[in-house]
Motif scaffolding. Structure first.
Motif, PDB file in Angstrom:
ATOM      1  N   THR A 570      35.694 -69.343  83.953  1.00  0.00           N
ATOM      2  CA  THR A 570      36.119 -70.080  85.142  1.00  0.00           C
ATOM      3  C   THR A 570      35.971 -69.206  86.392  1.00  0.00           C
ATOM      4  OG1 THR A 570      37.957 -71.284  86.100  1.00  0.00           O
ATOM      5  CG2 THR A 570      38.546 -69.387  84.822  1.00  0.00           C
ATOM      6  N   GLN A 571      35.772 -69.851  87.509  1.00  0.00           N
ATOM      7  CA  GLN A 571      35.593 -69.167  88.802  1.00  0.00           C
ATOM      8  C   GLN A 571      34.382 -68.220  88.768  1.00  0.00           C
ATOM      9  OE1 GLN A 571      37.903 -69.576  91.487  1.00  0.00           O
ATOM     10  NE2 GLN A 571      38.981 -71.098  90.242  1.00  0.00           N
ATOM     11  N   GLN A 572      33.411 -68.562  87.902  1.00  0.00           N
ATOM     12  CA  GLN A 572      32.184 -67.757  87.780  1.00  0.00           C
ATOM     13  C   GLN A 572      32.485 -66.326  87.373  1.00  0.00           C
ATOM     14  OE1 GLN A 572      29.124 -69.274  88.206  1.00  0.00           O
ATOM     15  NE2 GLN A 572      30.394 -71.127  88.414  1.00  0.00           N
ATOM     16  N   ILE A 573      33.522 -66.186  86.654  1.00  0.00           N
ATOM     17  CA  ILE A 573      33.919 -64.830  86.265  1.00  0.00           C
ATOM     18  C   ILE A 573      33.088 -64.401  85.061  1.00  0.00           C
ATOM     19  CG2 ILE A 573      35.830 -63.451  85.308  1.00  0.00           C
ATOM     20  CD1 ILE A 573      37.699 -65.292  86.957  1.00  0.00           C
ATOM     21  N   HIS A 574      32.676 -63.143  85.090  1.00  0.00           N
ATOM     22  CA  HIS A 574      32.004 -62.538  83.930  1.00  0.00           C
ATOM     23  C   HIS A 574      32.837 -61.370  83.482  1.00  0.00           C
ATOM     24  CE1 HIS A 574      28.488 -64.864  85.247  1.00  0.00           C
ATOM     25  NE2 HIS A 574      28.179 -64.834  83.939  1.00  0.00           N
ATOM     26  N   CYS A 575      32.986 -61.249  82.166  1.00  0.00           N
ATOM     27  CA  CYS A 575      33.739 -60.084  81.684  1.00  0.00           C
ATOM     28  C   CYS A 575      33.187 -59.637  80.337  1.00  0.00           C
ATOM     29  CB  CYS A 575      35.221 -60.407  81.588  1.00  0.00           C
ATOM     30  SG  CYS A 575      35.595 -61.606  80.339  1.00  0.00           S
ATOM     31  N   SER A 576      33.635 -58.505  79.942  1.00  0.00           N
ATOM     32  CA  SER A 576      33.219 -57.974  78.638  1.00  0.00           C
ATOM     33  C   SER A 576      34.469 -57.600  77.857  1.00  0.00           C
ATOM     34  CB  SER A 576      32.343 -56.737  78.842  1.00  0.00           C
ATOM     35  OG  SER A 576      33.115 -55.724  79.477  1.00  0.00           O
ATOM     36  N   CYS A 577      34.249 -57.147  76.627  1.00  0.00           N
ATOM     37  CA  CYS A 577      35.410 -56.678  75.844  1.00  0.00           C
ATOM     38  C   CYS A 577      35.016 -55.475  74.996  1.00  0.00           C
ATOM     39  CB  CYS A 577      35.932 -57.800  74.966  1.00  0.00           C
ATOM     40  SG  CYS A 577      34.819 -58.260  73.651  1.00  0.00           S
ATOM     41  N   SER A 578      36.020 -54.789  74.517  1.00  0.00           N
ATOM     42  CA  SER A 578      35.803 -53.646  73.622  1.00  0.00           C
ATOM     43  C   SER A 578      36.463 -53.973  72.298  1.00  0.00           C
ATOM     44  CB  SER A 578      36.427 -52.386  74.208  1.00  0.00           C
ATOM     45  OG  SER A 578      35.886 -52.153  75.486  1.00  0.00           O
ATOM     46  N   ILE A 579      35.859 -53.463  71.182  1.00  0.00           N
ATOM     47  CA  ILE A 579      36.379 -53.832  69.855  1.00  0.00           C
ATOM     48  C   ILE A 579      36.538 -52.568  68.995  1.00  0.00           C
ATOM     49  CG2 ILE A 579      35.929 -55.193  67.764  1.00  0.00           C
ATOM     50  CD1 ILE A 579      34.125 -57.008  69.497  1.00  0.00           C
ATOM     51  N   GLY A 580      37.696 -52.482  68.338  1.00  0.00           N
ATOM     52  CA  GLY A 580      37.911 -51.409  67.362  1.00  0.00           C
ATOM     53  C   GLY A 580      37.946 -52.017  65.986  1.00  0.00           C
ATOM     54  N   ILE A 581      37.188 -51.409  65.015  1.00  0.00           N
ATOM     55  CA  ILE A 581      37.100 -52.008  63.680  1.00  0.00           C
ATOM     56  C   ILE A 581      37.628 -51.020  62.632  1.00  0.00           C
ATOM     57  CG2 ILE A 581      35.527 -53.027  61.965  1.00  0.00           C
ATOM     58  CD1 ILE A 581      33.586 -53.578  64.311  1.00  0.00           C
ATOM     59  N   ALA A 582      38.389 -51.573  61.671  1.00  0.00           N
ATOM     60  CA  ALA A 582      38.846 -50.740  60.539  1.00  0.00           C
ATOM     61  C   ALA A 582      38.810 -51.589  59.284  1.00  0.00           C
ATOM     62  CB  ALA A 582      40.260 -50.246  60.782  1.00  0.00           C
ATOM     63  N   GLN A 583      38.602 -50.900  58.162  1.00  0.00           N
ATOM     64  CA  GLN A 583      38.602 -51.654  56.900  1.00  0.00           C
ATOM     65  C   GLN A 583      39.734 -51.158  56.018  1.00  0.00           C
ATOM     66  OE1 GLN A 583      35.147 -51.397  54.258  1.00  0.00           O
ATOM     67  NE2 GLN A 583      35.356 -53.625  54.004  1.00  0.00           N
ATOM     68  N   TRP A 584      40.316 -52.151  55.337  1.00  0.00           N
ATOM     69  CA  TRP A 584      41.426 -51.765  54.448  1.00  0.00           C
ATOM     70  C   TRP A 584      40.883 -51.116  53.204  1.00  0.00           C
ATOM     71  CZ3 TRP A 584      42.576 -53.261  49.450  1.00  0.00           C
ATOM     72  CH2 TRP A 584      43.823 -52.797  48.964  1.00  0.00           C
ATOM     73  N   ASN A 585      41.469 -50.031  52.847  1.00  0.00           N
ATOM     74  CA  ASN A 585      41.139 -49.368  51.591  1.00  0.00           C
ATOM     75  C   ASN A 585      42.386 -49.301  50.738  1.00  0.00           C
ATOM     76  OD1 ASN A 585      38.350 -48.637  51.891  1.00  0.00           O
ATOM     77  ND2 ASN A 585      39.050 -47.269  53.536  1.00  0.00           N
ATOM     78  N   SER A 586      42.158 -49.271  49.471  1.00  0.00           N
ATOM     79  CA  SER A 586      43.289 -49.271  48.542  1.00  0.00           C
ATOM     80  C   SER A 586      44.291 -48.166  48.901  1.00  0.00           C
ATOM     81  CB  SER A 586      42.763 -49.067  47.126  1.00  0.00           C
ATOM     82  OG  SER A 586      43.839 -49.125  46.256  1.00  0.00           O
ATOM     83  N   GLY A 587      45.497 -48.522  48.873  1.00  0.00           N
ATOM     84  CA  GLY A 587      46.550 -47.544  49.152  1.00  0.00           C
ATOM     85  C   GLY A 587      47.023 -47.559  50.586  1.00  0.00           C
ATOM     86  N   LEU A 588      46.243 -48.237  51.480  1.00  0.00           N
ATOM     87  CA  LEU A 588      46.647 -48.272  52.888  1.00  0.00           C
ATOM     88  C   LEU A 588      47.645 -49.410  53.128  1.00  0.00           C
ATOM     89  CD1 LEU A 588      43.366 -47.758  54.961  1.00  0.00           C
ATOM     90  CD2 LEU A 588      45.276 -46.196  54.716  1.00  0.00           C
ATOM     91  N   SER A 589      48.543 -49.155  54.068  1.00  0.00           N
ATOM     92  CA  SER A 589      49.450 -50.243  54.443  1.00  0.00           C
ATOM     93  C   SER A 589      48.825 -51.024  55.592  1.00  0.00           C
ATOM     94  CB  SER A 589      50.800 -49.686  54.894  1.00  0.00           C
ATOM     95  OG  SER A 589      50.630 -49.007  56.119  1.00  0.00           O
ATOM     96  N   ALA A 590      49.339 -52.189  55.852  1.00  0.00           N
ATOM     97  CA  ALA A 590      48.842 -53.027  56.941  1.00  0.00           C
ATOM     98  C   ALA A 590      48.960 -52.260  58.251  1.00  0.00           C
ATOM     99  CB  ALA A 590      49.662 -54.313  57.006  1.00  0.00           C
ATOM    100  N   GLN A 591      50.070 -51.550  58.381  1.00  0.00           N
ATOM    101  CA  GLN A 591      50.312 -50.816  59.630  1.00  0.00           C
ATOM    102  C   GLN A 591      49.259 -49.719  59.824  1.00  0.00           C
ATOM    103  OE1 GLN A 591      54.259 -49.267  59.778  1.00  0.00           O
ATOM    104  NE2 GLN A 591      54.113 -48.848  61.971  1.00  0.00           N
TER     105      GLN A 591
END
Ligand SMILES: Nc1nc2c(ncn2[C@@H]2O[C@H](COP(=O)(O)OP(=O)(O)OP(=O)(O)O)[C@@H](O)[C@H]2O)c(=O)[nH]1
Length: 627
Positions: A570-591
């Protein structure tokens, strides 16, 4: 019989009943005391009044007697005929007014005149006609032949004796009376009087004293024309005679008579008149006492009787009123209870009253309407034979019988109709034995929906319509458990809009909100159905992608970066974003997984934004940028 308390938790409390009974007892007791007090005060007041009035009357009586005596003495002074005087004095108080006195005087002088002429006593009728006579000069009538002579004269003159009555006065006089008729009309009385002694000597009678006979003829009015020694008012004697009352009293001085004897005289004769000139003072007082007792004793008794009667009526009335009041209260309570029961039965809840075997005694309209039943289909049948209960009803009734109560959630079903209810069973005892079960159930459907709605509200982001972090926390735990079972790890993408503050600053918060909404929609179009997209907070979003390896997650991140940077908001706005990725491995908690994704995002931002970074375990445990 015990009392049923259908709506309550059990029996009516004995304590409450006892308290009510003792309250009623107190109430009645106080009423009785109160009434006794009133009766006591009333009778005391009546007694005082009686004493006061009787004293006054006695004074008046004495006064009028004195006045009359003066008149008599005057007449006496003019006459040497003492016997006449005595005779007339005897009915003295009958001369109540002047007219009578004049009549008396006229009569007296007429008799004097006759005696002067004839030297005899004559008996006159009420018109002054001679109806009998006695020749005497002594002034005492002493002859026994007089009744016979008089009778002959009367017969000759055409008088007839009709009836004969005998009366014995108190102590000193006996009277035989005959009713006289002349030409078939009542003409008066003939009295034969037996006197004991001379007037003024009131001593007990003996047989020999009854020999002296006096006779007299009385006019119909009761006036005595001639007579001797009569200490009683003959008018009253006659009144008594006509009532044929026998007041045959033992010969005694008047003041020696017992109260009982006085009472007999009083009730039988009315007022006694005694000439105080010829009786001793104490006798006069005794007679006064009789009169007083008679005049006021009767009234007094009457007033006391009325007061007591009124008191008794009052007590009875109050008792009746209080009993009626108690009954009225009971009836009201019953009416209230049944109204309450009806009101309870009219409510939109399931209500059923079952007997101790679980058979239907009563169900409410809501129950019938919900399952399309008629009461006649259910009456006296076990409820669980008509409606399916889950859990089974007999088991629940058993538990309720043991504990007095059961409460829980259950399913009620009939054909296709199924309802979830919060069910409540109360045991009602009678004579300490299970008598009834009161079952009530509240439809849980609405509550379930409400719970759903509230849960949804608690897990939704109201701006973007995506799930919120509460939902994600829950889902991550579940996803991690599932991954542990399936050994297919999920990936977590943490997405943050770049320089979002500037958008807010430049276009305002409303536009900022709109950008957030469009951003969320854009993400939604890019994720799989199985992915869970949530707004983490502010301008941060998270994608939990189940069964997603890191390379697939990176591919998704790549696509997202492109889509967003190419999108015109809206309002001809252009934006971008940044992304952080992680994968769950056995033994890890959600936190821990989330922590890793956050660290990767930090790196992506640090690298200049519009990029994604993958958290990888490096040699020195550092993150490694991927693009
Ligand atoms: N309009 C709007 N703004 C929000 C909302 N939630 C957070 N913000 C704003 O988002 C901005 C986030 O700013 P920063 O944390 O400085 O991050 P940024 O400006 O995006 O900069 P970087 O993340 O470092 O690229 C703040 O200005 C917040 O006020 C929201 O729901 N609506």
């Amino acid at each position: 019989m015990g009392c049923l308390d259908l709506m309550g938790s059990g029996l009516v409390h004995q304590k409450a009943r006892k308290a009510r009974l003792s309250r009623q007892g107190w109430f009645l007791g106080l009423n009785v005391l109160w009434i006794l007090l009133i009766v006591f005060i009333a009778s005391a007041a009546i007694d005082l009044q009686y004493r006061y009035t009787s004293r006054q009357v006695e004074q008046e009586f004495r006064h009028s007697f004195d006045a009359y005596q003066l008149q008599m003495i005057e007449i006496y002074n003019q006459s040497l005929q003492r016997n006449y005087l005595i005779a007339h004095l005897m009915h003295g108080l009958q001369l109540e007014n002047k007219l009578q006195l004049l009549k008396f005087k006229a009569l007296f002088s007429q008799m004097q005149r006759i005696q002067k002429l004839t030297g005899s006593f004559y008996y006159l009728d009420s018109d002054g006609e001679v109806v009998g006579w006695k020749e005497s000069s002594s002034g005492y009538v002493l002859v026994n032949e007089l009744p016979q002579l008089l009778q002959q004269k009367l017969d000759k003159a055409g008088f007839k004796n009709l009836s004969k009555l005998e009366f014995f006065g108190p102590g000193f006089i006996g009277i035989q009376t005959q009713v006289l008729n002349h030409q078939d009309k009542f003409a008066g009385w003939l009295l034969n009087t037996y006197s004991a002694r001379q007037v003024g000597q009131l001593t007990p009678l003996t047989g020999s004293q009854l020999t002296r006979t006096h006779s007299a003829v009385l006019a119909p009015s009761g006036y005595l024309y001639k007579g001797h020694n009569h200490l009683v008012n003959l008018h009253h004697v006659l009144a008594t005679l006509t009532k044929t009352v026998d007041v045959r009293l033992q010969a005694k001085r008047l003041n020696e008579l017992t109260n009982k004897q006085y009472a007999r005289i009083i009730t039988a004769q009315g007022v006694l008149l005694v000439n105080p000139m010829y009786v001793a003072d104490d006798t006069f007082s005794a007679v006064m006492l009789i009169n007083r007792k008679m005049i006021f004793g009767v009234i007094h008794n009457w007033i006391v009787a009325v007061a007591l009667g009124a008191g008794a009526l009052l007590v009875l009335g109050l008792l009746v009123i209080s009993l009626l009041g108690v009954q009225y209260k009971r009836r009201q309570q019953l009416a209230l209870s049944s109204a309450l029961l009806e009101a309870a039965f009219a409510r939109k809840i399931f209500l059923a009253i079952l007997d101790s075997k679980g058979r239907v005694k009563r169900v409410n309209g809501f129950f019938l309407e919900t399952f399309g039943l008629r009461f006649s289909d259910m009456q006296y049948k076990p409820l669980d034979q008509i409606i399916d209960f889950d859990p089974a009803l007999p088991k629940l009734l058993d538990m309720a019988a043991k504990r007095g109560h059961w409460r829980g959630e259950m399913k009620l079903g009939l054909m296709a109709k199924l309802v979830y209810v919060q069910f409540d069973i109360s045991l009602v005892k009678q004579d300490n034995l299970p008598a009834l079960f009161v079952c009530s159930g509240i439809d849980n459907q609405a509550q379930r929906e409400m719970t759903k709605l509230l849960t949804a509200q608690a897990t939704m982001d109201s701006l973007t319509g995506l799930y919120n972090r509460t939902f994600l926390n829950d889902q991550m735990e579940r996803e991690i458990k599932r991954s542990e079972r399936n050994e297919s790890p999920p990936s977590l993408l943490l997405i943050d809009i770049d320089y979002f503050k500037q958008i807010n600053d430049q276009y305002g918060h409303l536009v900022g909100d709109q950008v957030l909404v469009e951003f969320a929609q854009l993400l939604l179009t890019r994720v799989r159905a199985s992915d869970i997209l949530v707004r983490w907070g502010g301008e941060e979003f998270v994608i939990l992608a189940p069964d997603t390896l890191l390379k697939d997650a990176c591919q998704l991140a790549d696509q997202l970066l492109v889509s967003i940077s190419e999108h015109t908001f809206t309002q001809q706005i252009h934006c971008s974003c940044s992304i952080g990725i992680a994968q769950w491995n056995s033994g890890l908690s959600a936190q821990q997984v989330f922590q890793q994704a956050d660290e990767a995002l930090y790196e992506a931002k640090a690298s200049g934004r519009n990029a994604y970074w993958v958290w990888e375990k490096s040699e020195d445990d550092k993150n490694t940028p991927t693009s």
